[in-house]
Design a protein around this motif. Structure first.
Motif, PDB file in Angstrom:
ATOM      1  N   HIS A 193     -26.789   7.499 -34.103  1.00 49.94           N
ATOM      2  CA  HIS A 193     -28.114   7.460 -33.487  1.00 49.94           C
ATOM      3  C   HIS A 193     -28.102   6.576 -32.246  1.00 49.94           C
ATOM      4  O   HIS A 193     -28.707   6.921 -31.220  1.00 49.94           O
ATOM      5  CB  HIS A 193     -29.158   6.953 -34.491  1.00 49.94           C
ATOM      6  N   ASP A 194     -27.419   5.440 -32.337  1.00 51.18           N
ATOM      7  CA  ASP A 194     -27.356   4.560 -31.174  1.00 51.18           C
ATOM      8  C   ASP A 194     -26.548   5.204 -30.053  1.00 51.18           C
ATOM      9  O   ASP A 194     -26.937   5.157 -28.882  1.00 51.18           O
ATOM     10  CB  ASP A 194     -26.737   3.215 -31.578  1.00 51.18           C
ATOM     11  N   ALA A 195     -25.422   5.830 -30.399  1.00 54.13           N
ATOM     12  CA  ALA A 195     -24.604   6.478 -29.373  1.00 54.13           C
ATOM     13  C   ALA A 195     -25.344   7.639 -28.725  1.00 54.13           C
ATOM     14  O   ALA A 195     -25.261   7.842 -27.504  1.00 54.13           O
ATOM     15  CB  ALA A 195     -23.288   6.967 -29.995  1.00 54.13           C
ATOM     16  N   TYR A 196     -26.089   8.404 -29.538  1.00 58.16           N
ATOM     17  CA  TYR A 196     -26.811   9.533 -28.951  1.00 58.16           C
ATOM     18  C   TYR A 196     -27.958   9.063 -28.065  1.00 58.16           C
ATOM     19  O   TYR A 196     -28.316   9.749 -27.103  1.00 58.16           O
ATOM     20  CB  TYR A 196     -27.327  10.479 -30.028  1.00 58.16           C
ATOM     21  N   SER A 197     -28.517   7.902 -28.360  1.00 57.85           N
ATOM     22  CA  SER A 197     -29.547   7.363 -27.461  1.00 57.85           C
ATOM     23  C   SER A 197     -28.946   7.094 -26.089  1.00 57.85           C
ATOM     24  O   SER A 197     -29.634   7.211 -25.064  1.00 57.85           O
ATOM     25  CB  SER A 197     -30.167   6.092 -28.050  1.00 57.85           C
ATOM     26  N   LYS A 213      -7.166   2.480 -30.735  1.00 59.91           N
ATOM     27  CA  LYS A 213      -7.884   1.256 -30.398  1.00 59.91           C
ATOM     28  C   LYS A 213      -8.661   0.806 -31.633  1.00 59.91           C
ATOM     29  O   LYS A 213      -8.795   1.542 -32.605  1.00 59.91           O
ATOM     30  CB  LYS A 213      -8.862   1.498 -29.238  1.00 59.91           C
ATOM     31  N   THR A 214      -9.245  -0.380 -31.559  1.00 61.61           N
ATOM     32  CA  THR A 214     -10.135  -0.803 -32.638  1.00 61.61           C
ATOM     33  C   THR A 214     -11.420   0.003 -32.553  1.00 61.61           C
ATOM     34  O   THR A 214     -11.813   0.487 -31.491  1.00 61.61           O
ATOM     35  CB  THR A 214     -10.464  -2.303 -32.550  1.00 61.61           C
ATOM     36  N   TYR A 215     -12.099   0.122 -33.676  1.00 64.68           N
ATOM     37  CA  TYR A 215     -13.330   0.901 -33.725  1.00 64.68           C
ATOM     38  C   TYR A 215     -14.428   0.242 -32.901  1.00 64.68           C
ATOM     39  O   TYR A 215     -15.196   0.918 -32.204  1.00 64.68           O
ATOM     40  CB  TYR A 215     -13.763   1.089 -35.180  1.00 64.68           C
ATOM     41  N   GLU A 216     -14.494  -1.076 -32.976  1.00 63.67           N
ATOM     42  CA  GLU A 216     -15.502  -1.796 -32.198  1.00 63.67           C
ATOM     43  C   GLU A 216     -15.300  -1.546 -30.699  1.00 63.67           C
ATOM     44  O   GLU A 216     -16.257  -1.349 -29.952  1.00 63.67           O
ATOM     45  CB  GLU A 216     -15.424  -3.293 -32.498  1.00 63.67           C
ATOM     46  N   GLN A 217     -14.024  -1.556 -30.265  1.00 68.51           N
ATOM     47  CA  GLN A 217     -13.737  -1.353 -28.850  1.00 68.51           C
ATOM     48  C   GLN A 217     -14.130   0.045 -28.402  1.00 68.51           C
ATOM     49  O   GLN A 217     -14.694   0.229 -27.317  1.00 68.51           O
ATOM     50  CB  GLN A 217     -12.252  -1.587 -28.567  1.00 68.51           C
ATOM     51  N   MET A 218     -13.844   1.051 -29.226  1.00 69.16           N
ATOM     52  CA  MET A 218     -14.193   2.422 -28.849  1.00 69.16           C
ATOM     53  C   MET A 218     -15.696   2.583 -28.705  1.00 69.16           C
ATOM     54  O   MET A 218     -16.169   3.253 -27.776  1.00 69.16           O
ATOM     55  CB  MET A 218     -13.621   3.406 -29.872  1.00 69.16           C
ATOM     56  N   PHE A 219     -16.467   1.979 -29.628  1.00 72.86           N
ATOM     57  CA  PHE A 219     -17.914   2.103 -29.520  1.00 72.86           C
ATOM     58  C   PHE A 219     -18.418   1.410 -28.251  1.00 72.86           C
ATOM     59  O   PHE A 219     -19.264   1.952 -27.532  1.00 72.86           O
ATOM     60  CB  PHE A 219     -18.609   1.512 -30.748  1.00 72.86           C
ATOM     61  N   GLY A 227     -21.153   0.646 -23.950  1.00 66.86           N
ATOM     62  CA  GLY A 227     -21.238  -0.609 -23.228  1.00 66.86           C
ATOM     63  C   GLY A 227     -21.862  -1.734 -24.017  1.00 66.86           C
ATOM     64  O   GLY A 227     -22.206  -2.782 -23.448  1.00 66.86           O
ATOM     65  N   ARG A 228     -22.015  -1.549 -25.341  1.00 74.74           N
ATOM     66  CA  ARG A 228     -22.662  -2.574 -26.173  1.00 74.74           C
ATOM     67  C   ARG A 228     -22.203  -2.423 -27.620  1.00 74.74           C
ATOM     68  O   ARG A 228     -21.581  -1.427 -27.991  1.00 74.74           O
ATOM     69  CB  ARG A 228     -24.186  -2.422 -26.107  1.00 74.74           C
ATOM     70  N   ASP A 229     -22.538  -3.416 -28.416  1.00 78.48           N
ATOM     71  CA  ASP A 229     -22.323  -3.323 -29.855  1.00 78.48           C
ATOM     72  C   ASP A 229     -23.409  -2.436 -30.460  1.00 78.48           C
ATOM     73  O   ASP A 229     -24.494  -2.271 -29.887  1.00 78.48           O
ATOM     74  CB  ASP A 229     -22.363  -4.717 -30.481  1.00 78.48           C
ATOM     75  N   PRO A 230     -23.161  -1.846 -31.643  1.00 73.39           N
ATOM     76  CA  PRO A 230     -24.154  -0.941 -32.232  1.00 73.39           C
ATOM     77  C   PRO A 230     -25.437  -1.643 -32.635  1.00 73.39           C
ATOM     78  O   PRO A 230     -25.433  -2.807 -33.035  1.00 73.39           O
ATOM     79  CB  PRO A 230     -23.434  -0.371 -33.459  1.00 73.39           C
ATOM     80  N   ARG A 231     -26.545  -0.891 -32.548  1.00 68.09           N
ATOM     81  CA  ARG A 231     -27.872  -1.383 -32.926  1.00 68.09           C
ATOM     82  C   ARG A 231     -28.415  -0.528 -34.064  1.00 68.09           C
ATOM     83  O   ARG A 231     -28.222   0.687 -34.080  1.00 68.09           O
ATOM     84  CB  ARG A 231     -28.838  -1.300 -31.739  1.00 68.09           C
ATOM     85  N   VAL A 232     -29.124  -1.153 -34.994  1.00 71.35           N
ATOM     86  CA  VAL A 232     -29.657  -0.427 -36.143  1.00 71.35           C
ATOM     87  C   VAL A 232     -30.999   0.224 -35.840  1.00 71.35           C
ATOM     88  O   VAL A 232     -31.425   1.156 -36.525  1.00 71.35           O
ATOM     89  CB  VAL A 232     -29.776  -1.365 -37.368  1.00 71.35           C
ATOM     90  N   GLU A 233     -31.689  -0.231 -34.794  1.00 73.50           N
ATOM     91  CA  GLU A 233     -33.056   0.243 -34.542  1.00 73.50           C
ATOM     92  C   GLU A 233     -33.161   1.761 -34.353  1.00 73.50           C
ATOM     93  O   GLU A 233     -34.093   2.389 -34.896  1.00 73.50           O
ATOM     94  CB  GLU A 233     -33.653  -0.489 -33.321  1.00 73.50           C
ATOM     95  N   PRO A 234     -32.257   2.418 -33.596  1.00 73.48           N
ATOM     96  CA  PRO A 234     -32.381   3.877 -33.478  1.00 73.48           C
ATOM     97  C   PRO A 234     -32.309   4.607 -34.817  1.00 73.48           C
ATOM     98  O   PRO A 234     -32.992   5.613 -35.014  1.00 73.48           O
ATOM     99  CB  PRO A 234     -31.209   4.251 -32.559  1.00 73.48           C
ATOM    100  N   LEU A 235     -31.496   4.114 -35.757  1.00 75.83           N
ATOM    101  CA  LEU A 235     -31.438   4.707 -37.093  1.00 75.83           C
ATOM    102  C   LEU A 235     -32.784   4.553 -37.794  1.00 75.83           C
ATOM    103  O   LEU A 235     -33.309   5.515 -38.369  1.00 75.83           O
ATOM    104  CB  LEU A 235     -30.344   4.051 -37.913  1.00 75.83           C
ATOM    105  N   LEU A 236     -33.333   3.351 -37.791  1.00 74.06           N
ATOM    106  CA  LEU A 236     -34.596   3.107 -38.482  1.00 74.06           C
ATOM    107  C   LEU A 236     -35.716   3.943 -37.882  1.00 74.06           C
ATOM    108  O   LEU A 236     -36.571   4.467 -38.601  1.00 74.06           O
ATOM    109  CB  LEU A 236     -34.935   1.618 -38.422  1.00 74.06           C
TER     110      LEU A 236
END
Length: 723
Positions: free
Chosen positions: A662-666, A693-699, A704-713
């Motif tokens: 959800h965050d990536a699609y935003s 690569k590491t998963y965090e790095q790919m995201f 350009g940021r760490d994942p956010r939970v708000e789009p899921l909620l």
């Protein structure tokens, strides 16, 4: 016997000028290599060499069911001989003669077992089932022989301990980190006595996995109920009733009607059946399967949990979850549990609110019964239709399975990634339902794609993607991938139609396929979908979003009789209703995810629960959702994911990766949508990166940021827009 050079010997290049000489003492100090050509048993089966078919597709038409066991047992012996040869190499260990050699090994096993495992899942019979059960402990023993090989681990550890002084590509470094961690995780650092016990545990767990899986498949088939009259099926379409009659006749009950359960607790037809008694029978058949008789999995579940706990003890881990999650994006069980439990209060409130709405709708009809789990989806469907003018059966008329694939999924892949597809008729398959396509990227053939959409008794429930051939530049292989689903077959003479959920699953599984198709790695073990459980579902869920993009939807959503494009009002109804019934849709997933963690967070120093269903009931009570009205998506006796698929302490991955997608699609929506430029970015940052690569790095590379939970909620209706 055929000899094969397994290891790349170290070559010392001496760069000297015309006036430079090297003293004898300096020469003596250089590492010396010896020629090493171990003899490896030669394969005799059809998998001895790469298939002569296009892109080395499996020759399914050349193998009889009774041949598979001998083929794979031979492949196991060859794999073990190859690994023993690497371990015995007299030359000093380096990347080439150890890690790269390991990557080159096991090709006969990979080719044969990749094909066989798909038949086990998608076209099983008694012979295949018996073979699978016989092979399971042998494969577990093979893996233990590799990972508990002290000489082999010593070579890996030498390279790992000296990695700082070595020149490696980023992919080399990731391969080394991954392989070393796997050896440690599989017991390479344990003593001889615990290793011996570990081997016994792993062999028994592999046998239990096969037995549980087969029992679940049989239990699902046997849970079907018989209905005496057509009138009792009011609410179903004529095609569904015809299919139910045909199923009953095929089972020897001519004149009756057979309703099947699905792989999940919920059964889609519960949303349609007017007859409450039939709904109750069907629901109870689903939730009570695999608890008694020959298909009971309860004794096997008890044993599997106890063995997993004992294994955690051997490793000194506080729980099985701690042992299992070593390589995940979320490696701490407490973080995964907290991620889900933080959503429980809002989700419980949503369930209570939705239950009240459904109870009011029951009373509106003059009924005086209390809402029960077999009523939920039926009355949710009524409310959905009244509120949003959304009739699932009406919508289904617009989703012809082949058109969804070719005009929807393939169109999306063309617009985003420049892919085109050509159906083939020259590739043999394991069942007549299977179609095969060549995949082209900007005109160049890059992969083969198999599609197996329809349910049948020989196929286990659910949907999945797998590889027949893993991509690898090292081995010169391009990907051959398959998608398998369980869409209800049509009545004779009718078109195969998909539900909206089926459509979402088609885009989901094709996201997995794209993860394999765009693999661009040197080494097969970190190529494509060979990633952690809580990352591998991210690319697949991410691609579900494109099913509802209007440009895509209007291409494939055409009425099967008139060819009319799905009306805008139906599209709007789908969108408006997307947040409705989350108490059920999301509640059953979170309940199952937390139930999984309850089973795998037990103290291994204490005896495992002896009463499986009592433990499940207590666990669901602790979880705190309305599981009396919304049972978990899978109850313990038929929770195949955690007893066969490797999702033990990992079912949370679906929700974790839902957050990611959800965050990536935003990001996609905010940056131009479905364009080739966006597709190129997707491939270059995560879809084509495998585990390089590491998963965090790919995201972060993508968003350009760490994942956010708000789009899921927000997507789940648990948080208002802008909150």
């Amino acid at each position: 016997m055929k000899s094969r050079l397994l290891a790349t010997t170290t070559v010392i290049a001496l760069m000297t000028s015309a006036c430079t000489t090297m003293e004898d003492t300096e020469m003596a100090s250089l590492p010396q290599t010896v020629e090493y050509n171990p003899t490896i048993p030669q394969a005799t089966s059809i998998f001895a060499e790469l298939s002569p078919l296009y892109m080395h597709a499996p020759q399914f038409d050349q193998i009889a069911d009774g041949e598979w066991q001998g083929i794979i047992e031979e492949a196991i012996a060859i794999q073990l001989a190859e690994m023993d040869a690497i371990a015995s190499n007299p030359n000093a260990p380096d990347m080439g003669n150890t890690l790269v050699a390991m990557e080159r090994s096991g090709q006969v096993f990979s080719r044969s077992y990749g094909a066989f495992s798909q038949i086990v899942g998608a076209n099983i019979n008694d012979t295949i089932a018996a073979t699978d059960e016989a092979l399971a402990p042998q494969i577990a023993a093979m893996n233990d022989s590799i990972y508990l090989n002290a000489d082999l681990f010593a070579r890996v550890k030498t390279i790992y301990d000296n990695r700082a002084a070595m020149a490696m590509t980023p992919e080399d470094a990731m391969l080394l980190e991954t392989v070393y961690a796997q050896f440690v995780h599989r017991g390479a650092e344990l003593g001889a006595e615990p290793q011996a016990e570990l081997r016994q545990i792993n062999e028994r767990l592999s046998s239990l996995s096969s037995q549980i899986s087969q029992a679940i498949t049989t239990g699902q088939n046997e849970a079907a109920i018989l209905v005496d009259t057509r009138e009792e099926l009011a609410g179903l379409s004529d095609g569904q009733i015809t299919s139910a009659a045909a199923a009953a006749t095929e089972a020897g009950h001519d004149g009756k009607f057979m309703l099947s359960v699905s792989n999940t607790t919920g059964v889609p037809t519960l949303a349609q059946l007017h007859n409450r008694d039939v709904r109750e029978r069907l629901h109870n058949a689903s939730v009570n399967r695999n608890q008694s008789g020959e298909t009971s999995t309860l004794p096997m579940v008890r044993e599997a949990i106890a063995l997993r706990n004992r294994r955690a003890q051997l490793f000194g881990e506080p729980t099985h979850a701690n042992w299992q999650m070593y390589d995940r994006m979320v490696s701490d069980p407490a973080l995964a549990i907290g991620f889900m439990t933080d959503m429980v209060p809002a989700l419980r409130a949503t369930q209570e609110r939705e239950a009240a709405v459904l109870q009011a709708r029951i009373e509106q009809d003059g009924e005086d019964f209390q809402l029960a789990p077999w009523d939920w989806e039926y009355y949710a469907g009524i409310v959905r239709q009244e509120r949003y003018a959304l009739d699932n059966e009406e919508i289904k008329q617009y989703f012809v399975v082949d058109r969804v694939l070719e005009d929807g999924v393939f169109y999306m892949a063309g617009e985003l990634y420049g892919l085109t597809f050509e159906k083939r008729s020259d590739i043999p398959t394991y069942h007549p339902d299977v179609s095969v396509y060549t995949v082209f990227h900007d005109g160049e053939a890059i992969a083969l794609f198999y599609f197996d959409p329809m349910s049948r008794p020989s196929k286990r429930g659910g949907a999945w993607m797998s590889n027949f051939v893993e991509q690898s530049h090292l081995l010169g292989l391009r990907p051959v991938v398959t998608n398998t689903q369980n869409i209800a077959p049509p009545a004779p003479g009718e078109p195969a139609l998909a539900t909206w959920d089926d459509v979402g699953t088609m885009f989901h599984e094709f996201g997995h396929a794209l993860h394999g198709i765009f693999a661009d790695q040197q080494y097969p073990s970190i190529s494509g979908t060979n990633t952690a459980r809580d990352w591998v579902e991210f690319p697949s869920q991410f691609h579900e979003n494109f099913a509802a993009v209007p440009e895509v939807l209007q291409r494939y959503a055409r009425h099967h009789e008139t060819g009319e494009v799905i009306p805008d009002e139906l599209i709007e109804a789908i969108d408006r209703s997307s947040k409705f019934n989350q108490g059920h849709g999301f509640g059953e997933v979170i309940a199952a995810s937390l139930l999984d963690m309850e089973w795998h967070s037990l103290d291994p120093s204490q005896p495992a629960p002896t009463d499986v269903m009592a433990f499940e009931g207590e666990a669901l009570e602790r979880i705190g959702l309305r599981s009396d009205l919304v049972p978990p998506r899978y109850r313990t006796p038929y929770f195949r994911h955690i007893f066969e698929h490797g999702y033990d302490a990992g079912y949370y991955a679906y929700t974790w990766t839902e957050m990611l997608h959800h965050d990536a699609y935003s990001y996609v929506e905010a940056n131009g949508g479905m364009t080739r430029e966006m597709g190129d970015r997707i491939v270059s940052t995560f879809l084509g990166q495998g585990h390089s690569k590491t998963y965090e790095q790919m995201f972060r590379d993508f968003t350009g940021r760490d994942p956010r939970v708000e789009p899921l909620l927000q997507a789940r209706g648990l948080m208002a827009e802008g909150e």
